[in-house]
Design a protein around this motif. Sequence first.
Motif, PDB file in Angstrom:
ATOM      1  N   MET A 157      44.622  25.632  27.736  1.00  0.00           N
ATOM      2  CA  MET A 157      43.919  26.559  28.621  1.00  0.00           C
ATOM      3  C   MET A 157      43.617  25.853  29.933  1.00  0.00           C
ATOM      4  N   SER A 158      44.220  26.332  31.008  1.00  0.00           N
ATOM      5  CA  SER A 158      44.041  25.699  32.311  1.00  0.00           C
ATOM      6  C   SER A 158      42.757  26.184  32.967  1.00  0.00           C
ATOM      7  N   ASP A 159      42.058  25.248  33.644  1.00  0.00           N
ATOM      8  CA  ASP A 159      40.808  25.647  34.297  1.00  0.00           C
ATOM      9  C   ASP A 159      41.060  26.296  35.648  1.00  0.00           C
ATOM     10  N   SER A 160      42.342  26.487  36.007  1.00  0.00           N
ATOM     11  CA  SER A 160      42.655  27.123  37.285  1.00  0.00           C
ATOM     12  C   SER A 160      42.948  28.619  37.128  1.00  0.00           C
ATOM     13  N   SER A 161      43.136  29.080  35.893  1.00  0.00           N
ATOM     14  CA  SER A 161      43.453  30.480  35.672  1.00  0.00           C
ATOM     15  C   SER A 161      42.188  31.267  35.362  1.00  0.00           C
ATOM     16  N   THR A 162      42.240  32.571  35.677  1.00  0.00           N
ATOM     17  CA  THR A 162      41.108  33.445  35.394  1.00  0.00           C
ATOM     18  C   THR A 162      41.200  33.929  33.952  1.00  0.00           C
ATOM     19  N   LEU A 163      40.137  33.737  33.190  1.00  0.00           N
ATOM     20  CA  LEU A 163      40.105  34.192  31.808  1.00  0.00           C
ATOM     21  C   LEU A 163      39.767  35.676  31.761  1.00  0.00           C
ATOM     22  N   PRO A 164      40.127  36.353  30.678  1.00  0.00           N
ATOM     23  CA  PRO A 164      39.703  37.760  30.546  1.00  0.00           C
ATOM     24  C   PRO A 164      38.177  37.839  30.595  1.00  0.00           C
ATOM     25  N   PRO A 165      37.629  38.916  31.144  1.00  0.00           N
ATOM     26  CA  PRO A 165      36.169  39.001  31.276  1.00  0.00           C
ATOM     27  C   PRO A 165      35.483  39.226  29.934  1.00  0.00           C
ATOM     28  N   ALA A 166      34.341  38.600  29.771  1.00  0.00           N
ATOM     29  CA  ALA A 166      33.545  38.773  28.553  1.00  0.00           C
ATOM     30  C   ALA A 166      32.606  39.959  28.713  1.00  0.00           C
ATOM     31  N   ARG A 167      32.390  40.676  27.639  1.00  0.00           N
ATOM     32  CA  ARG A 167      31.424  41.771  27.646  1.00  0.00           C
ATOM     33  C   ARG A 167      30.157  41.263  26.962  1.00  0.00           C
ATOM     34  N   LEU A 168      29.186  40.893  27.761  1.00  0.00           N
ATOM     35  CA  LEU A 168      27.976  40.261  27.251  1.00  0.00           C
ATOM     36  C   LEU A 168      26.903  41.297  26.935  1.00  0.00           C
ATOM     37  N   ARG A 169      26.115  40.981  25.931  1.00  0.00           N
ATOM     38  CA  ARG A 169      24.941  41.809  25.624  1.00  0.00           C
ATOM     39  C   ARG A 169      23.853  41.532  26.672  1.00  0.00           C
ATOM     40  N   PRO A 170      22.855  42.417  26.803  1.00  0.00           N
ATOM     41  CA  PRO A 170      21.748  42.158  27.734  1.00  0.00           C
ATOM     42  C   PRO A 170      21.050  40.844  27.407  1.00  0.00           C
TER      43      PRO A 170
ATOM     44  N   PRO B  16      34.880  35.198  34.047  1.00  0.00           N
ATOM     45  CA  PRO B  16      34.049  36.326  34.492  1.00  0.00           C
ATOM     46  C   PRO B  16      33.413  37.069  33.328  1.00  0.00           C
ATOM     47  N   ALA B  17      32.419  37.871  33.654  1.00  0.00           N
ATOM     48  CA  ALA B  17      31.808  38.781  32.687  1.00  0.00           C
ATOM     49  C   ALA B  17      31.815  40.177  33.288  1.00  0.00           C
ATOM     50  N   VAL B  18      32.015  41.175  32.448  1.00  0.00           N
ATOM     51  CA  VAL B  18      31.981  42.556  32.921  1.00  0.00           C
ATOM     52  C   VAL B  18      30.603  42.837  33.522  1.00  0.00           C
ATOM     53  N   GLY B  19      30.585  43.340  34.741  1.00  0.00           N
ATOM     54  CA  GLY B  19      29.328  43.592  35.447  1.00  0.00           C
ATOM     55  C   GLY B  19      29.076  42.626  36.583  1.00  0.00           C
ATOM     56  N   ASP B  20      29.850  41.535  36.637  1.00  0.00           N
ATOM     57  CA  ASP B  20      29.680  40.549  37.709  1.00  0.00           C
ATOM     58  C   ASP B  20      29.898  41.154  39.088  1.00  0.00           C
ATOM     59  N   LEU B  21      30.748  42.189  39.168  1.00  0.00           N
ATOM     60  CA  LEU B  21      31.140  42.732  40.466  1.00  0.00           C
ATOM     61  C   LEU B  21      30.376  44.003  40.836  1.00  0.00           C
TER      62      LEU B  21
ATOM     63  N   THR C 104      39.215  42.531  39.907  1.00  0.00           N
ATOM     64  CA  THR C 104      39.770  43.157  38.704  1.00  0.00           C
ATOM     65  C   THR C 104      41.295  43.101  38.652  1.00  0.00           C
ATOM     66  N   ALA C 105      41.912  42.577  39.707  1.00  0.00           N
ATOM     67  CA  ALA C 105      43.386  42.520  39.736  1.00  0.00           C
ATOM     68  C   ALA C 105      43.970  41.842  38.495  1.00  0.00           C
ATOM     69  N   PRO C 106      43.427  40.687  38.036  1.00  0.00           N
ATOM     70  CA  PRO C 106      44.025  40.055  36.854  1.00  0.00           C
ATOM     71  C   PRO C 106      43.452  40.548  35.531  1.00  0.00           C
ATOM     72  N   PHE C 107      42.501  41.498  35.566  1.00  0.00           N
ATOM     73  CA  PHE C 107      41.851  41.953  34.333  1.00  0.00           C
ATOM     74  C   PHE C 107      42.807  42.793  33.490  1.00  0.00           C
TER      75      PHE C 107
END
Length: 474
Positions: A1-14, A283-288, A300-303
Motif C-alpha cells: 500500500m503506497s502512501d502516495s495513493s488516495t485510499l477509498p473513503p471511510a464511513r465513520l460513525r459520529p 479520506p472520510a465521507v463528509g470531509d468535503l 471525489t474523482a478517485p472515489f
Amino acid sequence: MSDSSTLPPARLRPEAELARDALSAPVLARAARLARWAGPDTRVDAGGGLVEEQLPAAAGQLGLSGDDAAAYASEAWRIAVDTGLVEITDEEAGTVAAGEDLALLTGSPQDVLGVWLTALEAVLADAGVPDLDDLVDAMAEGGEVDLSSLDWDPDAEAEFLDGVLGNLYLLTVGEEGPGDAPVPLPALAASMIVPSDMGEPSNEVLEQVSDAMMRLDDQFRLLEPVGLVEYQPVDEALMADADEEPAAPVDEADVTRYGMVRLTPLGLYGLRARLLDAGFDAPAVGDLADKGADALLDGTAPFPPAAAHAETELWLAGRGPLDAARELLAAARGSDPGAPLRRLRCQQALSLLGAEAEPALREVLDDAELGGLARVWLTEHGAADVPAPPQEMVFWLTIDTVAAQLAAEGNSEELRALVEGLARQHSGFFDTVWRVEHPATPDVLEAMGRLHPDKKIAKEARKAAFKARSQQGG
C-alpha cells in the motif's frame, strides 16, 4: 500500500458514539478505574508498575479473579500510566497521583478518542512482543533477553502487523470488499505472504501462511479488548497434536474455525488516524461537506461510485439546489486532464437535484463545455423547450464522456460496451470525430482502437487518433 495513493473513503460513525465505544472498551475502562482507585498509599516499582503486594487489591477493584487476575490488573495499570491517566510523582518513593489526562475522559469526544488512540498504540506495541514463555527461554545469564535466539525482528514484526491491519482497513472501506462482514484469518495472512502472481502456493509458502496465522491469532486476541476488532479465535482443536483424538467431529470445510476478524467502527476510526499520521491520504465521507464545489469534484474523482454518491449527498444537504447547481457547473469547467472526470462527477451530482436547479442548467446551454450535459439533465427531468444540440456539441460530449470513463474506470467492460455502441450507432463516426477540438480526442480514439474487438473498426479508430494528434500538433 503506497502512501502516495488516495485510499477509498471511510464511513465513520459520529465521534460521540465512537467515544462511548472507547470508554467501554475493556482496556481503557480498566485503566480508568485503576486511575481513579489509586491514592496516596499506592506504590509502584522502578519500572512504574504496581508493586506486587498491591496487585490483588487492584484485581479486586476490577472485579477480576483467577490465576490471570494479577496479570490483567498489572496490564491495566501500565495502560493507565502510558496514557497519562496516572502520573508518577516521585520515582524514588514510588508514589503516584491522578494524571492530567484523566479529566479528558469526561471531556469532549475528541478528548476521549485522543486518550484511546494512545492506549491503542500501547496495545499494538505489546502485540508485537514474543510470547512470555519465549522471552523466558531467551534470557541470558545476566538476565537480559538474547533477541538473536528468538528469531524476532521488532521492526519487521511491527511492519507485518501494520500491513495486515492496512489490508483489513482496505477490505473494510473498499466497495469490492466484505465491508462489515468478518474476514477469514487465513485470507489476511495470505495477503501478506502469497505473491499476487502465484498460482498454486507451494508447501513452503503454505507453511509460512500457517505460521503467520498463529502469530495473528495471538495478536488479535490482544487487540480485541482495546476495541480495535471483533475476533473469533482459531479453534483450539486445530492446534492439537495429530495423535490426539478431537473432542468433537471436525469440519475441515468450516473456514470460521480458522479465525474470523472484523474491524469495529472504533477500529476503523483508529486505523484511519494511524494512516493519516503515517502520511497516507485516507479520506472520510463528509470531509468535503463544507468545502467548495471544486474541492468536491476533484476530491471525489478517485472515489468508488457509492462513496462519491454519499459524499455528494452530504455536500448538497448544506446548500440550496439552485446555488449548488451553479457552483457545481462553474467548478466543472476546464481543459486540464482532470476536467472530463470533474464534469462526470458534476453530472452525477446534478442528477440528485430536482426542478429547482433548472435555471442554472438553462444558463449554460450555449456553453461549449457544459451545454451538452445541461441538455441531458433537462431532458431527463422532463423540461420543456430543450434546444437540440449542434452536431459539434454531440461529438464533443461523446469524447468528454469516454475520457471521464477512462479516468474513472480504466479499460472496464462497461467502457468496452460504450465504445462498441458508439461505433455501431454512428455511421462514419471516425471520419468526423477526429476533428473534435477536445484535448482528450487523440487519447480517446487510441483507447477505442485498443478496446474495440473488431479489428477493422479498431484500425479505423487508430487512424483517426493519428489524424487528431497531427491536427493538435502532437
